[in-house]
Design a protein around this motif. Structure first.
Motif, mmCIF file in Angstrom:
data_model
loop_
_atom_site.group_PDB
_atom_site.id
_atom_site.type_symbol
_atom_site.label_atom_id
_atom_site.label_comp_id
_atom_site.label_asym_id
_atom_site.label_seq_id
_atom_site.Cartn_x
_atom_site.Cartn_y
_atom_site.Cartn_z
ATOM 1 N N ARG A 62 0.837 -1.209 0.000
ATOM 2 C CA ARG A 62 0.000 0.000 0.000
ATOM 3 C C ARG A 62 0.864 1.248 0.000
ATOM 4 O O ARG A 62 0.583 2.208 -0.727
ATOM 5 C CB ARG A 62 -0.916 -0.034 1.225
ATOM 6 C CG ARG A 62 -1.887 1.097 1.350
ATOM 7 C CD ARG A 62 -3.261 0.816 0.799
ATOM 8 N NE ARG A 62 -3.746 -0.498 1.071
ATOM 9 C CZ ARG A 62 -4.511 -0.860 2.106
ATOM 10 N NH1 ARG A 62 -4.877 0.038 2.984
ATOM 11 N NH2 ARG A 62 -4.912 -2.101 2.235
ATOM 12 N N LEU A 63 1.917 1.254 0.807
ATOM 13 C CA LEU A 63 2.824 2.410 0.826
ATOM 14 C C LEU A 63 3.457 2.636 -0.546
ATOM 15 O O LEU A 63 3.534 3.766 -1.029
ATOM 16 C CB LEU A 63 3.917 2.207 1.877
ATOM 17 C CG LEU A 63 3.475 2.257 3.330
ATOM 18 C CD1 LEU A 63 4.589 1.761 4.241
ATOM 19 C CD2 LEU A 63 3.026 3.655 3.728
ATOM 20 N N SER A 64 3.888 1.556 -1.178
ATOM 21 C CA SER A 64 4.526 1.663 -2.498
ATOM 22 C C SER A 64 3.555 2.172 -3.555
ATOM 23 O O SER A 64 3.913 3.021 -4.384
ATOM 24 C CB SER A 64 5.088 0.302 -2.922
ATOM 25 O OG SER A 64 6.105 -0.097 -2.039
ATOM 26 N N ILE A 65 2.338 1.670 -3.521
ATOM 27 C CA ILE A 65 1.325 2.122 -4.487
ATOM 28 C C ILE A 65 1.019 3.599 -4.291
ATOM 29 O O ILE A 65 0.987 4.373 -5.245
ATOM 30 C CB ILE A 65 0.046 1.277 -4.377
ATOM 31 C CG1 ILE A 65 0.303 -0.123 -4.927
ATOM 32 C CG2 ILE A 65 -1.124 1.940 -5.101
ATOM 33 C CD1 ILE A 65 -0.800 -1.119 -4.612
ATOM 34 N N PHE A 66 0.804 3.996 -3.031
ATOM 35 C CA PHE A 66 0.502 5.398 -2.762
ATOM 36 C C PHE A 66 1.663 6.295 -3.185
ATOM 37 O O PHE A 66 1.445 7.376 -3.727
ATOM 38 C CB PHE A 66 0.152 5.611 -1.296
ATOM 39 C CG PHE A 66 -1.212 5.121 -0.896
ATOM 40 C CD1 PHE A 66 -2.099 4.565 -1.812
ATOM 41 C CD2 PHE A 66 -1.619 5.198 0.411
ATOM 42 C CE1 PHE A 66 -3.356 4.126 -1.437
ATOM 43 C CE2 PHE A 66 -2.881 4.764 0.806
ATOM 44 C CZ PHE A 66 -3.753 4.223 -0.121
ATOM 45 N N ALA A 67 2.897 5.857 -2.945
ATOM 46 C CA ALA A 67 4.062 6.654 -3.339
ATOM 47 C C ALA A 67 4.121 6.827 -4.856
ATOM 48 O O ALA A 67 4.485 7.893 -5.352
ATOM 49 C CB ALA A 67 5.343 5.999 -2.833
ATOM 50 N N SER A 68 3.728 5.790 -5.572
ATOM 51 C CA SER A 68 3.824 5.836 -7.031
ATOM 52 C C SER A 68 2.817 6.781 -7.677
ATOM 53 O O SER A 68 2.996 7.160 -8.828
ATOM 54 C CB SER A 68 3.668 4.431 -7.623
ATOM 55 O OG SER A 68 2.329 3.989 -7.529
ATOM 56 N N VAL A 69 1.786 7.161 -6.960
ATOM 57 C CA VAL A 69 0.765 8.032 -7.551
ATOM 58 C C VAL A 69 0.769 9.452 -6.965
ATOM 59 O O VAL A 69 -0.105 10.251 -7.285
ATOM 60 C CB VAL A 69 -0.658 7.412 -7.433
ATOM 61 C CG1 VAL A 69 -0.727 6.114 -8.203
ATOM 62 C CG2 VAL A 69 -1.073 7.226 -5.986
ATOM 63 N N VAL A 70 1.759 9.759 -6.143
ATOM 64 C CA VAL A 70 1.858 11.107 -5.582
ATOM 65 C C VAL A 70 2.204 12.081 -6.695
ATOM 66 O O VAL A 70 3.037 11.794 -7.561
ATOM 67 C CB VAL A 70 2.923 11.154 -4.461
ATOM 68 C CG1 VAL A 70 3.214 12.586 -4.036
ATOM 69 C CG2 VAL A 70 2.478 10.330 -3.268
#
Length: 93
Positions: A62-70
């Protein structure tokens, strides 16, 4: 024992997101991020209603996904999420 605990994952992701906001404001939150990740991992170890490793994978994912869409205008926010994901251990014992 089920897969991952959605509420538990969301709780810790939210804590990291709040730290990311502070990072965008210019604060150094590195140690707080690392402490939050440690707290999360320790919590994943003791929860008995779900698989600790599944919780770890869901949290890191989840952290990685959220980081990728910032948005590119929020680099400190993205770096904070990435740092939290990278601070996660590869295994949980």
């Amino acid at each position: 024992m089920s897969g991952h605990e959605e509420g538990l994952i969301s709780q810790y992701v939210s804590k990291i997101q709040h730290l990311a906001v502070r990072a965008e404001e210019g604060k150094d939150v590195t140690s707080e991020v690392e402490n939050t990740v440690k707290e999360a991992v320790n919590h994943f170890r003791i929860v008995q209603s779900s698989d600790p490793y599944a919780n770890l994978l869901a949290f890191k994912g989840r952290l990685s996904i959220f980081a990728s869409v910032v948005h590119p205008s929020q680099p400190a926010y993205r770096r904070t999420l990435e740092h939290a994901a990278n601070a996660c251990p590869s295994d949980i014992k």
